[in-house]
Every structure is written in C-alpha cells, then in structure tokens.
Design a protein around this motif. Structure first.
Motif, PDB file in Angstrom:
ATOM      1  N   ILE A   5     -35.160  53.278  40.575  1.00  0.00           N
ATOM      2  CA  ILE A   5     -34.632  51.964  40.931  1.00  0.00           C
ATOM      3  C   ILE A   5     -35.743  50.960  40.674  1.00  0.00           C
ATOM      4  CG2 ILE A   5     -35.216  52.178  43.417  1.00  0.00           C
ATOM      5  CD1 ILE A   5     -32.641  50.469  43.926  1.00  0.00           C
ATOM      6  N   LYS A  27     -31.349  58.282  35.123  1.00  0.00           N
ATOM      7  CA  LYS A  27     -30.505  57.207  35.647  1.00  0.00           C
ATOM      8  C   LYS A  27     -31.386  56.132  36.257  1.00  0.00           C
ATOM      9  CE  LYS A  27     -26.351  56.495  38.510  1.00  0.00           C
ATOM     10  NZ  LYS A  27     -25.321  57.187  39.340  1.00  0.00           N
ATOM     11  N   TRP A  29     -31.224  52.376  38.349  1.00  0.00           N
ATOM     12  CA  TRP A  29     -30.548  51.248  38.987  1.00  0.00           C
ATOM     13  C   TRP A  29     -31.440  50.029  38.805  1.00  0.00           C
ATOM     14  CZ3 TRP A  29     -30.215  56.121  41.135  1.00  0.00           C
ATOM     15  CH2 TRP A  29     -28.912  56.600  41.388  1.00  0.00           C
ATOM     16  N   ARG A  47     -27.800  53.342  32.914  1.00  0.00           N
ATOM     17  CA  ARG A  47     -28.324  52.189  33.625  1.00  0.00           C
ATOM     18  C   ARG A  47     -27.208  51.520  34.412  1.00  0.00           C
ATOM     19  NH1 ARG A  47     -30.963  52.289  28.700  1.00  0.00           N
ATOM     20  NH2 ARG A  47     -33.235  52.465  28.854  1.00  0.00           N
ATOM     21  N   CYS A  48     -27.492  51.232  35.677  1.00  0.00           N
ATOM     22  CA  CYS A  48     -26.510  50.613  36.572  1.00  0.00           C
ATOM     23  C   CYS A  48     -27.112  49.333  37.136  1.00  0.00           C
ATOM     24  CB  CYS A  48     -26.147  51.550  37.715  1.00  0.00           C
ATOM     25  SG  CYS A  48     -25.584  53.190  37.198  1.00  0.00           S
ATOM     26  N   ILE A  50     -27.341  46.414  39.861  1.00  0.00           N
ATOM     27  CA  ILE A  50     -27.029  45.981  41.221  1.00  0.00           C
ATOM     28  C   ILE A  50     -27.379  44.494  41.298  1.00  0.00           C
ATOM     29  CG2 ILE A  50     -27.474  46.268  43.675  1.00  0.00           C
ATOM     30  CD1 ILE A  50     -28.397  49.114  43.098  1.00  0.00           C
ATOM     31  N   LEU A  67     -26.025  52.497  46.097  1.00  0.00           N
ATOM     32  CA  LEU A  67     -26.557  53.810  45.691  1.00  0.00           C
ATOM     33  C   LEU A  67     -25.674  54.968  46.155  1.00  0.00           C
ATOM     34  CD1 LEU A  67     -30.380  53.418  46.346  1.00  0.00           C
ATOM     35  CD2 LEU A  67     -29.198  53.359  44.173  1.00  0.00           C
TER      36      LEU A  67
END
Length: 239
Positions: A5, A27, A29, A47-48, A50, A67
């Motif tokens: 993250i 992965k 965030w 990739r996410c 937020i 998450l």
C-alpha cells in the motif's frame, strides 16, 4: 506474491514506488486524491486505487474498509505537503496562514499515525512486513531550512518512526524512516535515472534511487532492522 500500500502515489516518488516496486503477480493499493496513471499499466501487477483525502479524519477508516481484511507486506507513507510559498526566495514564516499550518501538521503527522494504527492488523498477517515513512533532509539537524511547520512535521515523522518501531518490534514488523534530499520528482519513473541526472545536472536525486533503496531493505531477512537512512544529493552541503 507481495501486497503493497503506497500513500501519495499518484505522481512523483509515490508513482515511482507504485511502478517500480511490485513484480508481476503482486498487488498494490494506491492511496491518493487524484486518479493515478499507473492504473493503466499492463505489467502483470494488480493495482487498486483508494481515493482518499488524508486531511480528513475519516480517511484512515475509509482506507481500512477498502482493504477488506487483506494482508499487507509493505506500507509506504509517502506524503508531505509544505507551506504554499515554502522553498521560495520570498518565503516568510510570519505570513503563514494558521489554517494552512494546522492542515500541514495533520497531513504530515496526524494522518500517518491514524492510518498506520488502523492498518497494523493487516501488516501483522504478513510473515515479513515493512513500514517505510518518507521524511526529508529538511527534518534533520542544521539543514538551514526556515519553513517552520514543514520542518517540524518532518522531525515529527522521524519521532513517529522511532516510537512505532518499538511497538511493532514484537510483531517482527520493520519500521524505516528515509530522509531524502531534493528529488527529481518531475521526471517520470519510466524515463530512467540517467534522464533525471541529466535534467538537473546531478543536483537532484532520481526517484529510482529511492525505489532501489526500499527494494533492498524490504528484501533483507527479518533479522536486520534498518532504522533510518539519510540520503541527500552529493552536491547538497547543508544536509
């Protein structure tokens, strides 16, 4: 597969972390107010985004909810705002707006405390977790910076890292504060370090150097505890 993250990852050094740290299958965030371009990359990394405003007290809870209980292996708090006229020739501390000072301290000091407090349960799920706080050489002693609030916040971030390390030690979570000097943050990560060196005549640190540093520390065994690293530019005689 690693889970990252990265706070403040829509541009500059944060964008470089989001692009340069993960391997295919990992992965990431990405926490930011604006949509990061790295979401469009097709390199095997998930990739996410937020979307969060770290000046808001509710941001830490919002991030944790996004998450959904997943494990975190690496947390990078790469956020640092400064006075609107800071680092300019006409900067005058006496003209700083009180509301701007309060917001700066919240984003640079209060927010990392709140966010890390909320995310520690996710880091505890990792077999080898690392927290990285990106400070500044301005937060070191005798670096001749007159931006009172920004400097105070970066000194404070160092204090957070030292105390947090003692709390996290029993969980085997490493906490490292990295204090870079002026970065060539405007040069995109994919342009390469040589481009950054050339663009600023070797006076600003390529973001690739900081990415490499984080990669190295994260790859060490659980035995090693890297507390703090100061990395000014070679030409910076004040740091």
């Amino acid at each position: 597969m690693k889970h990252f993250i990265v706070f403040g990852a829509s541009k500059g050094l944060g964008d470089a972390f989001a692009k340069g740290l993960p391997e295919p299958g990992d992965k990431v965030w990405i926490v930011s107010r604006s949509r990061p371009r790295s979401l469009e990359r097709e390199d095997g990394v998930q990739r996410c985004w937020i979307e969060a405003d770290l000046s808001d007290d509710a941001a830490s809870g919002q991030i944790t909810a996004a998450l959904q209980g997943e494990r975190l292996d690496v947390l990078i708090y790469n956020v640092g705002i400064w006075e609107s006229s800071g680092f300019s020739a006409d900067y005058d501390f006496e003209q700083d707006d009180p509301q701007e000072i309060a917001n700066l301290i919240h984003v640079n000091v209060t927010s990392p405390i709140l966010c890390i407090q909320q995310l520690l349960p996710h880091l505890k799920k990792s077999e080898k977790a690392n927290i990285f706080l990106i400070g500044s050489s301005a937060g070191l002693e005798n670096t001749n910076n007159s931006q009172v609030s920004f400097v105070a916040s970066k000194f404070g971030l160092r204090g957070i890292s030292h105390s947090l390390r003692e709390h996290a030690r029993k969980y085997g979570i490493g906490v490292t504060c990295i204090n870079p000097g002026e970065l060539a943050a405007e040069v995109p990560y994919e342009a390469g370090a040589d481009t950054a060196v050339s663009a600023y005549g070797g006076t600003r640190i390529p973001v690739q150097d900081i990415v490499s540093l984080v990669k190295c520390i994260a790859s060490l065994s659980k035995v090693s505890c890297v507390k703090e690293i100061d990395i000014p530019a070679m030409t910076d005689t004040n740091a």
